[in-house]
Design a protein around this motif. Structure first.
Motif, PDB file in Angstrom:
ATOM      1  N   ALA A  51     -49.678 -32.474 -61.535  1.00 12.36           N
ATOM      2  CA  ALA A  51     -49.320 -33.838 -61.934  1.00 12.36           C
ATOM      3  C   ALA A  51     -50.563 -34.705 -61.798  1.00 12.36           C
ATOM      4  CB  ALA A  51     -48.175 -34.359 -61.076  1.00 12.36           C
ATOM      5  N   PRO A  52     -51.484 -34.628 -62.758  1.00 13.81           N
ATOM      6  CA  PRO A  52     -52.775 -35.307 -62.617  1.00 13.81           C
ATOM      7  C   PRO A  52     -52.678 -36.816 -62.467  1.00 13.81           C
ATOM      8  CG  PRO A  52     -52.475 -34.409 -64.842  1.00 13.81           C
ATOM      9  CD  PRO A  52     -51.394 -33.824 -63.996  1.00 13.81           C
ATOM     10  N   ASN A  53     -51.689 -37.454 -63.082  1.00 10.29           N
ATOM     11  CA  ASN A  53     -51.578 -38.909 -62.963  1.00 10.29           C
ATOM     12  C   ASN A  53     -51.104 -39.325 -61.570  1.00 10.29           C
ATOM     13  OD1 ASN A  53     -52.309 -39.767 -65.695  1.00 10.29           O
ATOM     14  ND2 ASN A  53     -50.463 -38.662 -66.316  1.00 10.29           N
ATOM     15  N   ILE A  54     -50.184 -38.566 -61.012  1.00 10.66           N
ATOM     16  CA  ILE A  54     -49.749 -38.840 -59.644  1.00 10.66           C
ATOM     17  C   ILE A  54     -50.893 -38.555 -58.680  1.00 10.66           C
ATOM     18  CG2 ILE A  54     -48.154 -38.114 -57.821  1.00 10.66           C
ATOM     19  CD1 ILE A  54     -46.080 -37.597 -60.073  1.00 10.66           C
ATOM     20  N   GLU A  55     -51.633 -37.497 -58.943  1.00 14.15           N
ATOM     21  CA  GLU A  55     -52.779 -37.160 -58.093  1.00 14.15           C
ATOM     22  C   GLU A  55     -53.863 -38.238 -58.192  1.00 14.15           C
ATOM     23  OE1 GLU A  55     -53.678 -33.234 -59.519  1.00 14.15           O
ATOM     24  OE2 GLU A  55     -51.711 -32.475 -58.887  1.00 14.15           O
ATOM     25  N   ALA A  56     -53.987 -38.849 -59.370  1.00  9.15           N
ATOM     26  CA  ALA A  56     -54.957 -39.940 -59.532  1.00  9.15           C
ATOM     27  C   ALA A  56     -54.523 -41.178 -58.751  1.00  9.15           C
ATOM     28  CB  ALA A  56     -55.124 -40.281 -61.011  1.00  9.15           C
ATOM     29  N   LYS A  90     -46.327 -37.928 -66.892  1.00  9.94           N
ATOM     30  CA  LYS A  90     -46.731 -38.717 -68.073  1.00  9.94           C
ATOM     31  C   LYS A  90     -46.182 -40.137 -67.987  1.00  9.94           C
ATOM     32  CE  LYS A  90     -46.857 -38.781 -73.122  1.00  9.94           C
ATOM     33  NZ  LYS A  90     -46.582 -40.226 -73.156  1.00  9.94           N
ATOM     34  N   VAL A  91     -44.960 -40.287 -67.494  1.00  8.38           N
ATOM     35  CA  VAL A  91     -44.386 -41.620 -67.312  1.00  8.38           C
ATOM     36  C   VAL A  91     -45.259 -42.437 -66.364  1.00  8.38           C
ATOM     37  CG1 VAL A  91     -42.423 -42.899 -66.354  1.00  8.38           C
ATOM     38  CG2 VAL A  91     -42.022 -40.896 -67.798  1.00  8.38           C
ATOM     39  N   VAL A  92     -45.677 -41.809 -65.272  1.00  6.99           N
ATOM     40  CA  VAL A  92     -46.543 -42.496 -64.314  1.00  6.99           C
ATOM     41  C   VAL A  92     -47.839 -42.931 -64.992  1.00  6.99           C
ATOM     42  CG1 VAL A  92     -47.901 -42.197 -62.204  1.00  6.99           C
ATOM     43  CG2 VAL A  92     -45.561 -41.313 -62.319  1.00  6.99           C
ATOM     44  N   GLY A  93     -48.421 -42.032 -65.774  1.00 11.75           N
ATOM     45  CA  GLY A  93     -49.651 -42.359 -66.490  1.00 11.75           C
ATOM     46  C   GLY A  93     -49.475 -43.521 -67.446  1.00 11.75           C
ATOM     47  N   ASP A  94     -48.336 -43.562 -68.134  1.00 11.82           N
ATOM     48  CA  ASP A  94     -48.071 -44.640 -69.097  1.00 11.82           C
ATOM     49  C   ASP A  94     -47.943 -45.989 -68.394  1.00 11.82           C
ATOM     50  OD1 ASP A  94     -48.103 -42.796 -71.139  1.00 11.82           O
ATOM     51  OD2 ASP A  94     -45.918 -42.652 -71.308  1.00 11.82           O
ATOM     52  N   VAL A  95     -47.273 -46.007 -67.232  1.00 10.56           N
ATOM     53  CA  VAL A  95     -47.121 -47.258 -66.484  1.00 10.56           C
ATOM     54  C   VAL A  95     -48.478 -47.762 -66.013  1.00 10.56           C
ATOM     55  CG1 VAL A  95     -46.168 -48.292 -64.390  1.00 10.56           C
ATOM     56  CG2 VAL A  95     -44.746 -46.762 -65.771  1.00 10.56           C
ATOM     57  N   VAL A  96     -49.295 -46.854 -65.506  1.00 12.16           N
ATOM     58  CA  VAL A  96     -50.632 -47.235 -65.035  1.00 12.16           C
ATOM     59  C   VAL A  96     -51.460 -47.795 -66.194  1.00 12.16           C
ATOM     60  CG1 VAL A  96     -52.810 -46.348 -64.124  1.00 12.16           C
ATOM     61  CG2 VAL A  96     -50.636 -45.620 -63.112  1.00 12.16           C
ATOM     62  N   GLU A  97     -51.390 -47.150 -67.336  1.00  4.79           N
ATOM     63  CA  GLU A  97     -52.156 -47.598 -68.504  1.00  4.79           C
ATOM     64  C   GLU A  97     -51.713 -48.988 -68.950  1.00  4.79           C
ATOM     65  OE1 GLU A  97     -55.245 -47.122 -71.238  1.00  4.79           O
ATOM     66  OE2 GLU A  97     -54.667 -45.929 -69.475  1.00  4.79           O
ATOM     67  N   GLU A  98     -50.407 -49.239 -68.883  1.00  2.13           N
ATOM     68  CA  GLU A  98     -49.872 -50.545 -69.260  1.00  2.13           C
ATOM     69  C   GLU A  98     -50.426 -51.643 -68.343  1.00  2.13           C
ATOM     70  OE1 GLU A  98     -45.448 -51.380 -71.136  1.00  2.13           O
ATOM     71  OE2 GLU A  98     -45.581 -50.664 -69.069  1.00  2.13           O
ATOM     72  N   LEU A  99     -50.426 -51.365 -67.050  1.00  2.00           N
ATOM     73  CA  LEU A  99     -50.958 -52.341 -66.101  1.00  2.00           C
ATOM     74  C   LEU A  99     -52.453 -52.551 -66.306  1.00  2.00           C
ATOM     75  CD1 LEU A  99     -49.061 -51.083 -62.920  1.00  2.00           C
ATOM     76  CD2 LEU A  99     -48.779 -53.340 -63.965  1.00  2.00           C
ATOM     77  N   LYS A 100     -53.149 -51.483 -66.579  1.00  6.74           N
ATOM     78  CA  LYS A 100     -54.601 -51.561 -66.797  1.00  6.74           C
ATOM     79  C   LYS A 100     -54.921 -52.406 -68.021  1.00  6.74           C
ATOM     80  CE  LYS A 100     -58.682 -48.579 -67.244  1.00  6.74           C
ATOM     81  NZ  LYS A 100     -59.149 -47.158 -67.313  1.00  6.74           N
ATOM     82  N   ASN A 101     -54.205 -52.171 -69.098  1.00  9.14           N
ATOM     83  CA  ASN A 101     -54.455 -52.905 -70.342  1.00  9.14           C
ATOM     84  C   ASN A 101     -54.154 -54.396 -70.197  1.00  9.14           C
ATOM     85  OD1 ASN A 101     -55.233 -50.551 -71.626  1.00  9.14           O
ATOM     86  ND2 ASN A 101     -53.224 -50.175 -72.536  1.00  9.14           N
ATOM     87  N   ALA A 102     -53.239 -54.717 -69.308  1.00  9.22           N
ATOM     88  CA  ALA A 102     -52.877 -56.120 -69.088  1.00  9.22           C
ATOM     89  C   ALA A 102     -53.755 -56.777 -68.029  1.00  9.22           C
ATOM     90  CB  ALA A 102     -51.413 -56.220 -68.674  1.00  9.22           C
ATOM     91  N   GLY A 103     -54.681 -56.011 -67.453  1.00  7.48           N
ATOM     92  CA  GLY A 103     -55.556 -56.551 -66.423  1.00  7.48           C
ATOM     93  C   GLY A 103     -54.882 -56.733 -65.081  1.00  7.48           C
ATOM     94  N   GLU A 104     -53.779 -56.030 -64.854  1.00  7.15           N
ATOM     95  CA  GLU A 104     -53.012 -56.207 -63.618  1.00  7.15           C
ATOM     96  C   GLU A 104     -53.112 -55.014 -62.667  1.00  7.15           C
ATOM     97  OE1 GLU A 104     -51.713 -58.834 -62.625  1.00  7.15           O
ATOM     98  OE2 GLU A 104     -51.319 -60.094 -64.370  1.00  7.15           O
ATOM     99  N   LEU A 105     -53.795 -53.950 -63.071  1.00  4.60           N
ATOM    100  CA  LEU A 105     -53.801 -52.736 -62.247  1.00  4.60           C
ATOM    101  C   LEU A 105     -54.335 -53.006 -60.845  1.00  4.60           C
ATOM    102  CD1 LEU A 105     -53.275 -49.714 -62.011  1.00  4.60           C
ATOM    103  CD2 LEU A 105     -55.575 -49.306 -62.934  1.00  4.60           C
ATOM    104  N   GLU A 106     -55.435 -53.736 -60.749  1.00  5.71           N
ATOM    105  CA  GLU A 106     -56.042 -53.958 -59.435  1.00  5.71           C
ATOM    106  C   GLU A 106     -55.446 -55.148 -58.693  1.00  5.71           C
ATOM    107  OE1 GLU A 106     -57.547 -51.649 -58.199  1.00  5.71           O
ATOM    108  OE2 GLU A 106     -57.979 -50.491 -60.000  1.00  5.71           O
ATOM    109  N   ASN A 107     -54.345 -55.677 -59.254  1.00  3.14           N
ATOM    110  CA  ASN A 107     -53.557 -56.692 -58.536  1.00  3.14           C
ATOM    111  C   ASN A 107     -52.242 -56.109 -58.015  1.00  3.14           C
ATOM    112  OD1 ASN A 107     -55.372 -58.767 -59.186  1.00  3.14           O
ATOM    113  ND2 ASN A 107     -54.366 -59.117 -61.172  1.00  3.14           N
ATOM    114  N   THR A 108     -52.000 -54.817 -58.294  1.00  2.00           N
ATOM    115  CA  THR A 108     -50.648 -54.276 -58.162  1.00  2.00           C
ATOM    116  C   THR A 108     -50.586 -53.051 -57.254  1.00  2.00           C
ATOM    117  OG1 THR A 108     -50.189 -55.022 -60.432  1.00  2.00           O
ATOM    118  CG2 THR A 108     -48.657 -53.418 -59.464  1.00  2.00           C
ATOM    119  N   PHE A 109     -49.718 -53.110 -56.259  1.00  2.00           N
ATOM    120  CA  PHE A 109     -49.372 -51.925 -55.467  1.00  2.00           C
ATOM    121  C   PHE A 109     -48.374 -51.090 -56.279  1.00  2.00           C
ATOM    122  CE2 PHE A 109     -50.783 -54.681 -52.019  1.00  2.00           C
ATOM    123  CZ  PHE A 109     -51.443 -53.789 -51.163  1.00  2.00           C
TER     124      PHE A 109
END
Length: 629
Positions: A64-69, A230-249
């Motif tokens: 599960a590479p996205n969970i591992e990431a 893949k679901v985990v990866g999609d959620v992370v990508e969504e947050l990243k694209n919105a500029g919220e990834l590094e604001n979000t636990f």
């Protein structure tokens, strides 16, 4: 006549509406402003999966590479537990931060919603009060009445992106059913289709028969876990694209264990031990006293998740919850690493009853089966839609299983203790091992202390709670705390040899308190054939004035005696006055019909004609099973 400068009624209404909108906007702006310096939170829940099916937690799991990431930028909790091994109870534990048997939310599916403890709200409501935009997409499945103001939106369209002010922090929950038990309800025809995971490469648990069906089922579930990744990866990508990834636990976890047989619905580690990874955002790294990429063996439970979010958000954890934060200000690494205890519970799963409580301390697991004569493998219609379940039962009936594989279809021990370090699948009960007697007694005492301190409402039957407790279960428990302690002590007579417990058992089954009588008969049935001297009393109690006491006496007569007690069972079933009472009676009917050979095979027509209540829901599921046999 109106003066020239006096507003018309319609004008006054327009001004009032405008004022309301201004005030609402001001309130919203204030809410956003006070919360602007707080982190966001996203929970990603995968349904029905224990930690055993992910390579990040178990070498025999799926990649599960996205969970591992997530873990590379966060913290892995190797000892996270759901408390309950089924959706509604586990999810209610999460949202309330309270142990279900204390607040009346322990039955799946609930016959009646429990009121929240007085003065306590579901924890997202405290986030919302502090200015958070709270959304849930979309499963709730709560056994308690939802607190007002818990969610801004809880629906299939709910999204953190819809918050009215982009400066507002958010708490968002997304649940994926791609790993749900129903995904393994495939047909034999489906098994002709290849899986992404090679069935020959998977490692089966030792309690499973090694068959093509079990291998295909486990391989299919590895595929499901890769879909979750893949679901985990999609959620992370969504947050990243919105500029919220590094604001979000980001919390990723399973909503309880599962989902191959002997996991979901059972308090073994496969039903309770869940994966948990928390990704720590760079902006809020200072709120966590751990290095990213680290792991901990400190124990965390579902009651702790809500308090952890509140603490990370800088919001006081309300009094009255059972959980405690494991991240955030004031939470030291050493404190969390030292946590080593978790409590588990199982009550009703749809139409199947079985009262079990567990306590794990470190690598030692204690299980107390309060109705041990019920085998784990008792019929539960939804479970047995899975081909693996069906085949397991067939092989048992044909005598083709070894001792470990057959345990699932035999009565359980009254108590069990396992050393998980060298027996991770809980197949070797050490309760009789002289080297574990001190540990056994210590853990038994500790569990009793916890059950009495809560107190545990399940020592009253669900049917009684249905009638008397659900308007305020927590207060009902406190008012009956001493009585519940007495019921627990009565149930624990099952732990003694009959020659030591006989006098107390006779006192219990002649008590004026029907629920003491009830547990007296359960204890006698648990002791087994040594309790045979109680048969003359049982013959009188099969028509006890309390129908559920009569039911327990009937069970005792079936287990210990050799008389035909079916007429008494039909008569007792006809006395059921509410749905959970009838459901418990039908649970006994299935037990007698399925595990006593031809001696107690029930007449379906007579069984149905005995029922005076509406035949629907779980009641109908039981009757459908009888009709299919």
């Amino acid at each position: 006549m109106l003066l020239h400068n006096s507003p018309t009624p319609s004008t006054r209404w327009m001004r009032m509406i405008a004022l309301v909108l201004v005030l609402a906007g001001t309130s919203l702006a204030a809410r956003a402003a006070t919360a602007a310096d707080r982190p966001n939170f996203v929970w990603i829940m995968s349904e029905d999966n224990s930690k055993h099916y992910l390579r990040h937690f178990d070498p025999d799991g799926a990649p599960a590479p996205n969970i591992e990431a997530l873990a590379e930028h966060g913290i892995t909790f190797d000892r996270a537990f759901s408390c309950a091994p089924v959706c509604s109870v586990a999810r209610t534990t999460l949202i309330t931060a309270c142990y279900a048997p204390r607040i009346g939310t322990q039955f799946h599916r609930r016959s009646k919603l429990a009121a929240m403890p007085e003065g306590l709200k579901m924890f997202p409501a405290y986030l919302r009060d502090a200015g958070y935009y709270t959304t849930n997409n979309s499963k709730e499945d709560y056994n308690a009445v939802r607190s007002p103001g818990t969610w801004d939106d809880s629906s299939k369209k709910a999204s953190w992106k819809k918050r009215p002010d982009k400066s507002m922090p958010f708490f968002h929950v997304v649940t994926s059913a791609l790993s749900h038990e129903g995904r393994l309800h495939f047909s034999e025809k489906t098994m002709a289709n290849p899986t992404q995971t090679d069935p020959e490469s998977v490692k089966l648990q030792p309690y499973f028969p090694d068959t093509d069906t079990f291998r295909y089922t486990r391989a299919s579930y590895h595929d499901r876990m890769m879909a979750i990744d893949k679901v985990v990866g999609d959620v992370v990508e969504e947050l990243k694209n919105a500029g919220e990834l590094e604001n979000t636990f980001i919390f990723y976890f399973g909503d309880h264990g599962g989902v191959l047989p002997r996991s979901k619905g059972y308090t073994y580690e496969a039903g309770l031990h869940v994966p948990l990874v928390v990704r720590v955002p760079e902006r809020w790294n200072d709120r966590v006293s751990r290095e990213v990429g680290s792991r901990t063996n400190g124990f965390v439970e579902f009651v702790d998740f809500g308090p952890t979010v509140l603490n990370l958000a800088g919001i006081d954890v309300p009094r009255g919850v059972d959980g405690k934060a494991f991240l955030g200000d004031g939470i030291g690494t050493a404190d969390v690493d030292a946590r080593n205890e978790t409590f588990g519970y199982a009550d009703r799963f749809d139409e199947k009853y079985d009262l079990v409580r567990t306590l794990r301390i470190g690598n030692i697991k204690y299980m107390r089966h309060f109705e041990p004569y019920y085998p784990d493998g008792m019929q539960n219609n939804y479970r047995y839609k899975m081909l693996a379940y069906q085949q397991w039962r067939e092989l048992h009936a044909e005598g083709k299983l070894n001792d470990v594989q057959s345990q699932f279809y035999r009565p359980k021990a009254v108590e069990a203790i396992y050393n998980l370090e060298n027996d991770p699948h809980e197949t070797r009960n050490l309760a009789g091992d002289p080297n574990f007697q001190a540990t056994l007694k210590s853990m038994r005492t500790r569990l009793d202390e916890r059950l009495k301190a809560m107190p545990d409402l399940s020592f009253f039957p669900e049917a009684m709670l249905y009638e008397s407790a659900m308007a305020n279960p927590t207060e009902f428990g406190q008012q009956n705390k001493e009585r519940i302690a007495k019921l627990i002590d009565t149930a624990n007579l099952a732990l003694l040899p009959f020659d030591e417990s006989e006098e107390k058992l006779r006192d219990a089954i002649s008590s004026n308190d029907p629920w003491v009588r009830y547990w007296g008969w359960v204890a006698a049935s648990s002791i087994g054939s040594d309790a045979k001297p109680l048969i003359p009393i049982a013959k009188n109690h099969v028509s006890d004035e309390e129908p559920l006491v009569a039911l327990r006496a009937i069970e005792f007569m079936a287990i210990i005696g050799d008389e035909d007690i079916r007429p008494q069972l039909y008569q007792t079933i006809s006395r059921a006055s509410n749905e959970p009472e009838l459901l418990q009676m039908l649970n006994t009917a299935v037990y007698l019909n399925d595990f006593f050979g031809d001696r107690l095979t029930l007449d379906v027509a007579q069984l149905k004609s005995s029922i005076k209540l509406s035949k629907q829901g779980d009641i109908q599921d039981r009757l459908d099973y009888f009709s299919s046999k």
